[in-house]
Design an enzyme around this catalytic site. Sequence first.
Site, PDB file in Angstrom:
ATOM      1  N   LYS A 102      13.581  -1.860  -7.935  1.00  0.00           N
ATOM      2  CA  LYS A 102      14.167  -1.076  -6.838  1.00  0.00           C
ATOM      3  C   LYS A 102      14.580  -1.995  -5.689  1.00  0.00           C
ATOM      4  O   LYS A 102      15.634  -1.837  -5.096  1.00  0.00           O
ATOM      5  CB  LYS A 102      13.169  -0.016  -6.351  1.00  0.00           C
ATOM      6  CG  LYS A 102      13.853   1.197  -5.794  1.00  0.00           C
ATOM      7  CD  LYS A 102      13.631   1.555  -4.361  1.00  0.00           C
ATOM      8  CE  LYS A 102      12.504   1.027  -3.628  1.00  0.00           C
ATOM      9  NZ  LYS A 102      12.747   0.933  -2.176  1.00  0.00           N
ATOM     10  N   ASP A 103      13.722  -2.968  -5.384  1.00  0.00           N
ATOM     11  CA  ASP A 103      14.062  -3.976  -4.365  1.00  0.00           C
ATOM     12  C   ASP A 103      14.669  -5.161  -5.113  1.00  0.00           C
ATOM     13  O   ASP A 103      14.033  -6.209  -5.280  1.00  0.00           O
ATOM     14  CB  ASP A 103      12.811  -4.374  -3.592  1.00  0.00           C
ATOM     15  CG  ASP A 103      12.247  -3.195  -2.824  1.00  0.00           C
ATOM     16  OD1 ASP A 103      12.985  -2.572  -2.054  1.00  0.00           O
ATOM     17  OD2 ASP A 103      11.067  -2.861  -3.032  1.00  0.00           O
TER      18      ASP A 103
ATOM     19  N   GLN B 283       7.656  -9.730   7.683  1.00  0.00           N
ATOM     20  CA  GLN B 283       8.891  -9.269   7.034  1.00  0.00           C
ATOM     21  C   GLN B 283       9.512  -8.079   7.757  1.00  0.00           C
ATOM     22  O   GLN B 283      10.493  -7.518   7.295  1.00  0.00           O
ATOM     23  CB  GLN B 283       8.655  -8.974   5.557  1.00  0.00           C
ATOM     24  CG  GLN B 283       7.773  -7.780   5.249  1.00  0.00           C
ATOM     25  CD  GLN B 283       7.474  -7.668   3.759  1.00  0.00           C
ATOM     26  OE1 GLN B 283       6.667  -8.408   3.236  1.00  0.00           O
ATOM     27  NE2 GLN B 283       8.129  -6.736   3.076  1.00  0.00           N
TER      28      GLN B 283
ATOM     29  N   GLY C 259       0.806  -1.215   0.000  1.00  0.00           N
ATOM     30  CA  GLY C 259       0.000   0.000   0.000  1.00  0.00           C
ATOM     31  C   GLY C 259       0.839   1.265   0.000  1.00  0.00           C
ATOM     32  O   GLY C 259       2.038   1.236  -0.269  1.00  0.00           O
ATOM     33  N   TYR C 260       0.171   2.379   0.307  1.00  0.00           N
ATOM     34  CA  TYR C 260       0.753   3.721   0.212  1.00  0.00           C
ATOM     35  C   TYR C 260       1.365   3.864  -1.185  1.00  0.00           C
ATOM     36  O   TYR C 260       2.561   4.138  -1.361  1.00  0.00           O
ATOM     37  CB  TYR C 260       1.780   3.983   1.320  1.00  0.00           C
ATOM     38  CG  TYR C 260       1.767   5.436   1.723  1.00  0.00           C
ATOM     39  CD1 TYR C 260       0.669   5.970   2.411  1.00  0.00           C
ATOM     40  CD2 TYR C 260       2.809   6.300   1.392  1.00  0.00           C
ATOM     41  CE1 TYR C 260       0.621   7.317   2.757  1.00  0.00           C
ATOM     42  CE2 TYR C 260       2.770   7.645   1.728  1.00  0.00           C
ATOM     43  CZ  TYR C 260       1.681   8.136   2.419  1.00  0.00           C
ATOM     44  OH  TYR C 260       1.641   9.466   2.744  1.00  0.00           O
TER      45      TYR C 260
ATOM     46  N   HIS D 136       2.550   4.586  -4.945  1.00  0.00           N
ATOM     47  CA  HIS D 136       3.176   5.701  -5.656  1.00  0.00           C
ATOM     48  C   HIS D 136       3.295   5.324  -7.119  1.00  0.00           C
ATOM     49  O   HIS D 136       2.902   4.214  -7.532  1.00  0.00           O
ATOM     50  CB  HIS D 136       4.533   6.056  -5.029  1.00  0.00           C
ATOM     51  CG  HIS D 136       5.451   4.878  -4.873  1.00  0.00           C
ATOM     52  ND1 HIS D 136       5.968   4.186  -5.949  1.00  0.00           N
ATOM     53  CD2 HIS D 136       5.931   4.254  -3.761  1.00  0.00           C
ATOM     54  CE1 HIS D 136       6.747   3.214  -5.512  1.00  0.00           C
ATOM     55  NE2 HIS D 136       6.738   3.219  -4.191  1.00  0.00           N
ATOM     56  N   GLU D 137       3.855   6.223  -7.895  1.00  0.00           N
ATOM     57  CA  GLU D 137       3.939   6.043  -9.349  1.00  0.00           C
ATOM     58  C   GLU D 137       4.656   4.733  -9.724  1.00  0.00           C
ATOM     59  O   GLU D 137       4.344   4.126 -10.753  1.00  0.00           O
ATOM     60  CB  GLU D 137       4.643   7.269  -9.940  1.00  0.00           C
ATOM     61  CG  GLU D 137       4.571   7.411 -11.439  1.00  0.00           C
ATOM     62  CD  GLU D 137       3.156   7.370 -12.037  1.00  0.00           C
ATOM     63  OE1 GLU D 137       3.025   6.838 -13.142  1.00  0.00           O
ATOM     64  OE2 GLU D 137       2.205   7.840 -11.381  1.00  0.00           O
ATOM     65  N   GLY D 138       5.600   4.285  -8.878  1.00  0.00           N
ATOM     66  CA  GLY D 138       6.301   3.018  -9.154  1.00  0.00           C
ATOM     67  C   GLY D 138       5.309   1.851  -9.166  1.00  0.00           C
ATOM     68  O   GLY D 138       5.324   1.011 -10.078  1.00  0.00           O
ATOM     69  N   HIS D 139       4.412   1.807  -8.147  1.00  0.00           N
ATOM     70  CA  HIS D 139       3.396   0.748  -8.118  1.00  0.00           C
ATOM     71  C   HIS D 139       2.460   0.882  -9.325  1.00  0.00           C
ATOM     72  O   HIS D 139       2.082  -0.108  -9.943  1.00  0.00           O
ATOM     73  CB  HIS D 139       2.530   0.873  -6.857  1.00  0.00           C
ATOM     74  CG  HIS D 139       3.258   0.693  -5.569  1.00  0.00           C
ATOM     75  ND1 HIS D 139       3.402   1.706  -4.648  1.00  0.00           N
ATOM     76  CD2 HIS D 139       3.865  -0.397  -5.027  1.00  0.00           C
ATOM     77  CE1 HIS D 139       4.056   1.245  -3.593  1.00  0.00           C
ATOM     78  NE2 HIS D 139       4.364  -0.015  -3.801  1.00  0.00           N
TER      79      HIS D 139
END
Length: 280
Positions: free
Chosen positions: A149-150, A61, A31-32, A34-37
């Site tokens: 990114k991850d 995690q 959630g939360y 951003h444009e990446g999601h």
Amino acid sequence: MKIVSEPKEMQRLAEEWRSRSGVIGFVPTMGYLHEGHLELMRRGRDVCDHLVASIFVNPTQFGPNEDLATYPRNFDRDCELAGSVGVDVIFYPSAEKMYPEGFQTYVEVTGLTAGMEGASRPGHFKGVATVVCKLFHQVKPHYAYFGEKDYQQLAAIRRMVRDLDMDLTIVGCPTVREESGLALSSRNAYLSVEGKKAGLCLSRSLARARELARNGETDAGVILREARAVVEKEPLARLDYMKICHPESLEELEKVESGSRLIMAVRVENTRLLDNGPLL
Ligand code: PAF
């Protein structure tokens, strides 16, 4: 857009879609958004008949002293954003449904997860692999989308899918950045204005490493020395790790070759920022 919170209902829906030969795309998130999601969701929307995004802040995690309680959340805004890019179903299970009383089965990718994030956050990848495995069984996707990114997470999930013969394709998508170069992350919300500026040292050090590699430097030690110096010059930043790795095995390399990846974690104002990218 439908909101499903029962894992069994999600499975029934996925089975119904599959019985009519529907192709299912899946974007797991905490959630939360951003444009990446949203970019991952657009990728899925382009090729799948049914698109599911999960929102689940996965307790397993997070380490005992990490930010599970304060992790940023805004479900209504997330729903609006997901709807705007054509998500069909938000899967929003509770922690009690995901980890009912007596839960005692975990998935662990070894080797690949031992260093970097795995060393800094013991138990983190066991939690990630377990929840992603569960989500795959609940959503039954043909395609699942993850951001680069991850990068270590992406590599671990690819390995889990391969090692456990899971019948789906993992699609890795390039990191989305602010115009400044800062890689998008839900945790950027923790940073002050100065912190965000300091966070630019990650993309700057990646750019420096790339410049050296593209100008013919192949010695990983030389490149790392210069790239680390960029981070060390930033007073608000503290380097956690920086390595040059093989893109699949994540083994550390002495010589830079095509595909070699610079991977780093840097603490800025108590927030760990991650960044990585290919050097050549
Ligand atoms: O990358 C994330 O947001 C999480 O680690 C994931 C993959 C949704 C699992 O909780």
